[in-house]
Design an enzyme around this catalytic site. Structure first.
Site, PDB file in Angstrom:
ATOM      1  N   LYS A   1       6.033 -50.857 -28.248  1.00  0.00           N
ATOM      2  CA  LYS A   1       5.066 -51.353 -27.239  1.00  0.00           C
ATOM      3  C   LYS A   1       3.710 -51.615 -27.900  1.00  0.00           C
ATOM      4  O   LYS A   1       3.331 -50.894 -28.844  1.00  0.00           O
ATOM      5  CB  LYS A   1       4.960 -50.294 -26.135  1.00  0.00           C
ATOM      6  CG  LYS A   1       4.206 -50.712 -24.887  1.00  0.00           C
ATOM      7  CD  LYS A   1       4.296 -49.598 -23.835  1.00  0.00           C
ATOM      8  CE  LYS A   1       3.523 -49.888 -22.581  1.00  0.00           C
ATOM      9  NZ  LYS A   1       3.691 -48.834 -21.543  1.00  0.00           N
TER      10      LYS A   1
ATOM     11  N   SER B   1       4.954 -50.347 -16.854  1.00  0.00           N
ATOM     12  CA  SER B   1       4.231 -51.244 -17.721  1.00  0.00           C
ATOM     13  C   SER B   1       4.981 -51.596 -19.014  1.00  0.00           C
ATOM     14  O   SER B   1       4.631 -52.573 -19.666  1.00  0.00           O
ATOM     15  CB  SER B   1       2.881 -50.619 -18.097  1.00  0.00           C
ATOM     16  OG  SER B   1       3.070 -49.439 -18.871  1.00  0.00           O
TER      17      SER B   1
ATOM     18  N   SER C   1       6.297 -45.591 -16.501  1.00  0.00           N
ATOM     19  CA  SER C   1       6.344 -46.875 -17.208  1.00  0.00           C
ATOM     20  C   SER C   1       7.495 -47.088 -18.160  1.00  0.00           C
ATOM     21  O   SER C   1       7.666 -48.203 -18.647  1.00  0.00           O
ATOM     22  CB  SER C   1       5.036 -47.116 -17.950  1.00  0.00           C
ATOM     23  OG  SER C   1       4.122 -47.697 -17.078  1.00  0.00           O
TER      24      SER C   1
HETATM   25  N1  GLN Z   1       2.604 -47.895 -12.592  1.00  0.00           N
HETATM   26  C1  GLN Z   1       1.840 -46.765 -12.999  1.00  0.00           C
HETATM   27  C2  GLN Z   1       0.396 -47.138 -13.179  1.00  0.00           C
HETATM   28  O1  GLN Z   1       0.094 -48.292 -13.091  1.00  0.00           O
HETATM   29  C3  GLN Z   1       2.427 -46.135 -14.218  1.00  0.00           C
HETATM   30  C4  GLN Z   1       2.000 -46.737 -15.488  1.00  0.00           C
HETATM   31  C5  GLN Z   1       2.487 -45.992 -16.691  1.00  0.00           C
HETATM   32  O2  GLN Z   1       3.347 -45.105 -16.624  1.00  0.00           O
HETATM   33  N2  GLN Z   1       1.876 -46.309 -17.812  1.00  0.00           N
HETATM   34  O3  GLN Z   1      -0.427 -46.307 -13.389  1.00  0.00           O
END
Ligand code: GLN
Length: 476
Positions: free
Chosen positions: A63, A140, A164
């Site tokens: 990532k 994400s 995410s």
């Molecule tokens: N969807 C969650 C957020 O926007 C989780 C994101 C993540 O785990 N990095 O905070």
């Protein structure tokens, strides 16, 4: 090149061919290492003595929020455009040392904030399971899940702060594993919310998920949140539970409004386990419903503090007006131009929650609720939590529920930020309590549903064991 190396090169070339063929549409991979780097990495793998498991020769993508010396690291944000780190993050280094081959970086929501991989300076990523529609891969770590699903790599490292790796894993029909908080070093992984962030692993193969976890599961003195050797020894010394008859907990608070096919997959998975002789038990974690609001107070607060370092001076982008601004204003144009809408929303939310007027009302209360949720989870599990040192009162080995309320959604279907936030309702509780959790694909391709297995802190191996059981049950 020795024969093992040739075999690795062939698999890397297959991944590269898939990137060439599918990435122009899917947009999962944002950069690829130069050919010399690929060959150098392959040449460094030592010839295995005998057939064995492990990650040597396995093809990885990473990532875009992991620092890498060779490729740009921008967290898919304009603010870090052009930034190349002077070092490899610890997980990347460990993978290379173990013979893993890193071929590229993956798309993501800017600074890992999002659930659909649509907030990215690289543009949105598409779900490769749906060739004819613009369906989200989840976020994400959407690029990582899509890259795995489209065979652009065999394993991908994502990051999980509130779901995410698990949500995109569920939407793309692959495994997404978030280990216990602090087991895997985050040194060199750019922070979103450091009390929740974990390195996450995505793959189609549960063996590769576990092998990668084994490589990365090490104490790192350079990560202040790394679980130290004393706790690791306590985890290793925990009494081993009989795995032939597991007690699987179903949290009544997780029985929420969800798509019928998701609910059916959950019931089917539980039925299959019951038929194998495992016990299914309804349990209660009463504060589970407070996990989402708690998460959306703590994570933006930490994010607003972490993101203050992007000021146009130290890294990446600086707005042209900053250089010319005679009045002395430096930060505002850079931050206004370079942070996307969602990141700006989180900064505002977090700054507000940390302001002197709101701190006690919001941030402090959220910390108390967080503790309560942790203790309630402890009451359910049969294994003690080495961090909280609570007395054990429960008898549950793992909890099982769907990863998300729906299957993958069309891009742009959600009109409000709140609707997106609600999607995380089933994934944030393990982050709040630091627990290991994996999303397992139940079913094939577009029909697959993510089933989440959650375990006690440090009981990552039981979680992975249950993921294997679920896989085996589907082959019957
Ligand atoms: N969807 C969650 C957020 O926007 C989780 C994101 C993540 O785990 N990095 O905070």
């Amino acid at each position: 090149m020795p024969s093992a190396g040739l075999n690795v090169l062939r698999r890397a070339e297959m991944c590269l061919a898939n990137i060439a063929a599918r990435n122009p549409r899917v947009n999962a991979v944002v950069s690829v290492v130069p050919r010399e780097s690929l060959e150098r990495q392959i040449n460094q793998i030592s010839e295995p003595q005998a057939p064995r498991r492990g990650i040597a020769g396995r093809i990885f993508t990473i990532k875009d929020n992991y620092c890498t010396r060779e490729l740009e690291t921008s967290c898919a944000s304009k603010v870090l455009q052009g930034f190349t780190a002077p070092y490899d993050s610890e997980p990347v280094e460990l993978i290379k040392k173990a013979g893993g081959i890193i071929i590229g970086k993956t798309n993501m929501d800017e600074f890992a904030m999002g659930t659909n991989n649509d907030f990215s300076r690289y543009g949105k990523c598409l779900n490769p399971l749906y060739p004819d529609e613009e369906i989200s891969p989840g976020g994400s770590s959407g690029g990582s899940a899509a890259a795995v699903a489209a065979d652009m790599c065999e394993v991908s490292l994502g990051s999980d702060t509130g779901g995410s790796v698990r949500l995109p894993g569920a939407y793309c029909g692959v495994y997404g594993f978030k280990p216990s908080y602090g087991l895997l070093s985050r040194n060199g992984v750019i922070a979103y919310a450091q009390s929740l962030d974990t390195v996450g692993i995505l793959s189609k193969s549960i063996d590769l998920v576990e092998d990668t976890f084994d490589v990365l599961n090490q104490y790192d003195p350079n990560d202040p949140t790394s679980i130290d050797p004393e706790y690791r020894a306590q985890i290793a010394a925990l009494p081993k539970r009989d795995r032939s008859t597991l007690t699987v907990g179903v949290m009544e608070e997780a029985i929420i409004d969800m798509d019928p096919e998701v609910q059916q997959a959950w019931i089917d998975a539980l039925d299959a386990l019951r038929e194998q002789g495992h016990r299914i038990k309804t349990v209660s974690v009463p504060s589970l419903k407070s996990a989402l609001p708690t998460y959306f107070i703590i994570s933006p607060a930490e994010a607003s503090s972490n993101l203050s370092r992007y000021d146009g001076i130290r890294y990446g982008y600086r707005a042209p007006s900053d250089r010319e601004e005679p009045s002395g204003f430096l930060y505002a144009p850079t931050r206004t131009n370079a942070f996307g809408a969602e990141v700006q929303r989180r900064i505002l939310l977090g700054t507000y929650n940390l302001s002197s007027g709101q701190y006690g009302n919001h941030f402090e209360k959220a910390q108390r609720v967080r503790r309560k949720i942790q203790l309630e989870f402890d009451e359910v599990f049969a294994t003690p939590n080495v961090v909280t040192q609570n007395e054990v009162v429960g008898d549950v080995d793992v909890l099982i529920n769907p990863t998300a309320r729906t299957r993958a959604l069309p891009h742009g279907q959600h009109k409000s930020a709140i609707e997106d936030y609600i999607n995380d309702v089933l994934t944030v509780p393990p982050n709040i309590a630091g627990l290991p959790a994996i999303s397992c694909p139940w079913g094939q391709g577009q029909d697959s549903v993510g089933i989440q297995v959650i375990g006690q802190f440090g009981d990552d191996k039981t979680v992975l064991h249950v993921a294997r059981l679920l896989e085996a049950l589907q082959k019957h």
